[in-house]
Design a protein around this motif. Structure first.
Motif, PDB file in Angstrom:
ATOM      1  N   GLU A 172       0.829  -1.203   0.000  1.00 57.46           N
ATOM      2  CA  GLU A 172       0.000   0.000   0.000  1.00 57.46           C
ATOM      3  C   GLU A 172       0.865   1.255   0.000  1.00 57.46           C
ATOM      4  OE1 GLU A 172      -3.341   0.586  -0.230  1.00 57.46           O
ATOM      5  OE2 GLU A 172      -3.411  -1.522  -0.817  1.00 57.46           O
ATOM      6  N   ASN A 173       1.963   1.231   0.752  1.00 52.38           N
ATOM      7  CA  ASN A 173       2.882   2.371   0.750  1.00 52.38           C
ATOM      8  C   ASN A 173       3.630   2.461  -0.579  1.00 52.38           C
ATOM      9  OD1 ASN A 173       2.238   3.099   3.389  1.00 52.38           O
ATOM     10  ND2 ASN A 173       3.803   1.779   4.278  1.00 52.38           N
ATOM     11  N   LEU A 174       4.008   1.305  -1.109  1.00 49.93           N
ATOM     12  CA  LEU A 174       4.769   1.255  -2.359  1.00 49.93           C
ATOM     13  C   LEU A 174       3.958   1.800  -3.529  1.00 49.93           C
ATOM     14  CD1 LEU A 174       6.964  -1.713  -3.502  1.00 49.93           C
ATOM     15  CD2 LEU A 174       5.244  -0.846  -5.061  1.00 49.93           C
ATOM     16  N   ARG A 175       2.660   1.429  -3.582  1.00 51.10           N
ATOM     17  CA  ARG A 175       1.839   1.800  -4.729  1.00 51.10           C
ATOM     18  C   ARG A 175       1.465   3.280  -4.753  1.00 51.10           C
ATOM     19  NH1 ARG A 175      -3.898   1.539  -3.834  1.00 51.10           N
ATOM     20  NH2 ARG A 175      -4.180   0.842  -5.987  1.00 51.10           N
ATOM     21  N   GLN A 176       1.774   4.010  -3.694  1.00 51.94           N
ATOM     22  CA  GLN A 176       1.572   5.451  -3.729  1.00 51.94           C
ATOM     23  C   GLN A 176       2.486   6.113  -4.752  1.00 51.94           C
ATOM     24  OE1 GLN A 176       1.873   7.129   0.207  1.00 51.94           O
ATOM     25  NE2 GLN A 176       0.395   5.682   1.086  1.00 51.94           N
ATOM     26  N   THR A 177       3.628   5.450  -5.024  1.00 54.80           N
ATOM     27  CA  THR A 177       4.584   5.962  -6.008  1.00 54.80           C
ATOM     28  C   THR A 177       4.640   5.098  -7.258  1.00 54.80           C
ATOM     29  OG1 THR A 177       5.938   6.835  -4.192  1.00 54.80           O
ATOM     30  CG2 THR A 177       6.983   6.683  -6.362  1.00 54.80           C
ATOM     31  N   TRP A 178       4.605   3.776  -7.064  1.00 56.56           N
ATOM     32  CA  TRP A 178       4.749   2.841  -8.196  1.00 56.56           C
ATOM     33  C   TRP A 178       3.480   2.004  -8.307  1.00 56.56           C
ATOM     34  CZ3 TRP A 178       8.661   3.151  -4.358  1.00 56.56           C
ATOM     35  CH2 TRP A 178       9.744   3.966  -4.723  1.00 56.56           C
ATOM     36  N   ARG A 179       2.560   2.457  -9.141  1.00 56.55           N
ATOM     37  CA  ARG A 179       1.275   1.771  -9.300  1.00 56.55           C
ATOM     38  C   ARG A 179       1.332   0.744 -10.431  1.00 56.55           C
ATOM     39  NH1 ARG A 179      -3.258   3.912  -7.030  1.00 56.55           N
ATOM     40  NH2 ARG A 179      -3.001   5.813  -5.820  1.00 56.55           N
ATOM     41  N   GLY A 180       0.373  -0.161 -10.404  1.00 57.83           N
ATOM     42  CA  GLY A 180       0.235  -1.101 -11.508  1.00 57.83           C
ATOM     43  C   GLY A 180       0.606  -2.526 -11.140  1.00 57.83           C
ATOM     44  N   ASP A 181       0.087  -3.474 -11.942  1.00 61.29           N
ATOM     45  CA  ASP A 181       0.321  -4.889 -11.689  1.00 61.29           C
ATOM     46  C   ASP A 181       1.784  -5.273 -11.859  1.00 61.29           C
ATOM     47  OD1 ASP A 181      -2.342  -5.266 -11.141  1.00 61.29           O
ATOM     48  OD2 ASP A 181      -2.852  -5.910 -13.171  1.00 61.29           O
ATOM     49  N   LEU A 182       2.518  -4.565 -12.716  1.00 57.27           N
ATOM     50  CA  LEU A 182       3.933  -4.892 -12.935  1.00 57.27           C
ATOM     51  C   LEU A 182       4.718  -4.760 -11.636  1.00 57.27           C
ATOM     52  CD1 LEU A 182       6.464  -5.450 -14.651  1.00 57.27           C
ATOM     53  CD2 LEU A 182       6.549  -2.989 -15.155  1.00 57.27           C
ATOM     54  N   TYR A 183       4.590  -3.618 -10.961  1.00 64.29           N
ATOM     55  CA  TYR A 183       5.328  -3.379  -9.722  1.00 64.29           C
ATOM     56  C   TYR A 183       4.827  -4.277  -8.591  1.00 64.29           C
ATOM     57  CZ  TYR A 183       7.009   0.754 -12.203  1.00 64.29           C
ATOM     58  OH  TYR A 183       7.581   1.595 -13.126  1.00 64.29           O
ATOM     59  N   LYS A 184       3.512  -4.503  -8.560  1.00 66.37           N
ATOM     60  CA  LYS A 184       2.955  -5.396  -7.539  1.00 66.37           C
ATOM     61  C   LYS A 184       3.504  -6.810  -7.706  1.00 66.37           C
ATOM     62  CE  LYS A 184      -1.434  -7.190  -5.722  1.00 66.37           C
ATOM     63  NZ  LYS A 184      -2.926  -7.156  -5.850  1.00 66.37           N
ATOM     64  N   GLY A 185       3.557  -7.285  -8.953  1.00 69.12           N
ATOM     65  CA  GLY A 185       4.074  -8.621  -9.218  1.00 69.12           C
ATOM     66  C   GLY A 185       5.542  -8.751  -8.861  1.00 69.12           C
ATOM     67  N   LEU A 186       6.325  -7.742  -9.175  1.00 67.95           N
ATOM     68  CA  LEU A 186       7.755  -7.766  -8.844  1.00 67.95           C
ATOM     69  C   LEU A 186       7.975  -7.807  -7.339  1.00 67.95           C
ATOM     70  CD1 LEU A 186       9.114  -5.168 -11.436  1.00 67.95           C
ATOM     71  CD2 LEU A 186       9.545  -7.635 -11.439  1.00 67.95           C
ATOM     72  N   PHE A 187       7.188  -6.999  -6.621  1.00 67.83           N
ATOM     73  CA  PHE A 187       7.325  -6.965  -5.156  1.00 67.83           C
ATOM     74  C   PHE A 187       7.000  -8.317  -4.540  1.00 67.83           C
ATOM     75  CE2 PHE A 187       4.852  -6.450  -1.174  1.00 67.83           C
ATOM     76  CZ  PHE A 187       5.920  -6.221  -0.328  1.00 67.83           C
TER      77      PHE A 187
END
Length: 338
Positions: A172-187
């Motif tokens: 939730e903190n990460l997606r404030q800057t890096w949104r999208g399924d790509l970044y979520k999947g990498l994390f």
């Protein structure tokens, strides 16, 4: 005014969220009497006090309530949550929640505090340690949403404890800057990696994709959010703090109530859960709980697909179609770390 409150109390039982304007219209329809909205708001407050109790008066009876509770349940555990009170007096419900032998939610302790701060968490963890007979150097494992002050308090009260951080909260903190399924999947690829080499590969992929995200994640100790760095002391690879979140949902009907009514709501909810567990236990056939039996059956099915070769008295090589690992039956460890 109390007479009017008594008459609309039944209406509030079925529809507690009625506005004063709606209550005014209903009362006018029932009695052909017109009341001001301000008076109807006061009537609504009285009706709720009749139903749930008075916010102020219940604080004066709190010590007596606790004494009676301890007499009836001398060995009872109290549960703590992490959500806001919504009634007349602000505060926080802190909770410590675990799982039982059937992998179901089990409330261990709870407390109501003025605010979620360092002093409140230290007070809570000190009492929790006393209740569970945990020494200062206990090898305990906690998972939290990285609440304010909690990380430092855990390090202070239980310096040898393992403290994991909920990956949903980090994302939730990460997606404030890096949104999208790509970044979520990498994390989550890095978070779910079970060994350090796979974790390093996932982090390298993040670095290639976005250097800033890689640097941001690198500042959070991997031991708190990636399975590859978990100590293995706790036989759980849990990445999300679903236990507390599930319990929080059960408190929706209690958080706006006067304090003793709120506490009774929690006690009665846990009493019903315990009764349900006892009924489940009465139906069990065999040495394991239903969930443990299901997990054991799945393990046996998967094990039948593996090839095992003895290396020495305690070490075995285990091969599947896709991977190979080494199992130490004495230490109960596997190089796959799953």
């Amino acid at each position: 005014m109390s007479t009017i409150a008594k008459e609309i109390e039944v209406e509030l039982q079925t529809t507690p969220n009625l506005y004063a304007k709606e209550l005014k219209a209903k009362f006018q329809q029932m009695h052909q009497v017109q009341l001001m909205e301000s008076k109807m708001r006061r009537v609504k407050t009285i009706a709720f006090q009749r139903k749930d109790g008075d916010h102020t008066k219940q604080y004066t009876h709190l010590r007596s309530y606790i004494d009676e509770l301890l007499k009836a349940n001398p060995e009872n555990f109290l549960g703590l949550d992490g959500c806001f009170m919504k009634g007349k007096y602000p505060g926080q419900i802190l909770t410590a929640v675990g799982t039982d032998g059937n992998n179901c939610l089990c409330l261990v302790a709870f407390a109501i505090v003025e605010a979620e701060c360092t002093d409140s968490w230290k007070w809570f963890l000190d009492l929790l340690g006393d209740d569970l007979d945990l020494p200062h150097d206990a090898n305990f494992t906690f998972i939290s949403d990285r609440q304010k002050g909690l990380i430092q308090v855990v390090e202070s009260v239980f310096p040898r404890a393992e403290h994991r951080f909920c990956c949903r909260h980090i994302h939730e903190n990460l997606r404030q800057t890096w949104r999208g399924d790509l970044y979520k999947g990498l994390f989550y690829m890095a978070a779910s990696a079970t060994s350090v080499p796979y974790f390093n590969m996932a982090m390298e992929e993040i670095k290639k994709t976005n250097l800033d995200m890689f640097l941001w994640l690198s500042e959070i100790p991997a031991a708190g959010w990636s399975r590859s760095h978990f100590s293995g002391r706790a036989k759980s690879d849990m990445l999300l703090n679903n236990l507390c979140e599930s319990f929080n949902k059960q408190l929706v009907g209690a958080r706006d109530k006067p304090i003793i009514t709120c506490l009774e709501y929690i006690r009665e909810y846990m009493t019903m859960r315990i009764a349900t567990v006892k009924k489940m236990q009465a139906t069990v056939r065999g040495p394991l709980t239903p969930q443990a039996t299901k997990a054991w059956d799945e393990i046996q099915t998967e094990a039948s697909k593996l090839t095992v070769m003895m290396v020495d008295e305690v070490t075995y090589q285990v091969k599947s179609l896709r991977s190979q690992c080494v199992v130490n039956v004495e230490d109960r460890t596997c190089t796959c770390r799953r």
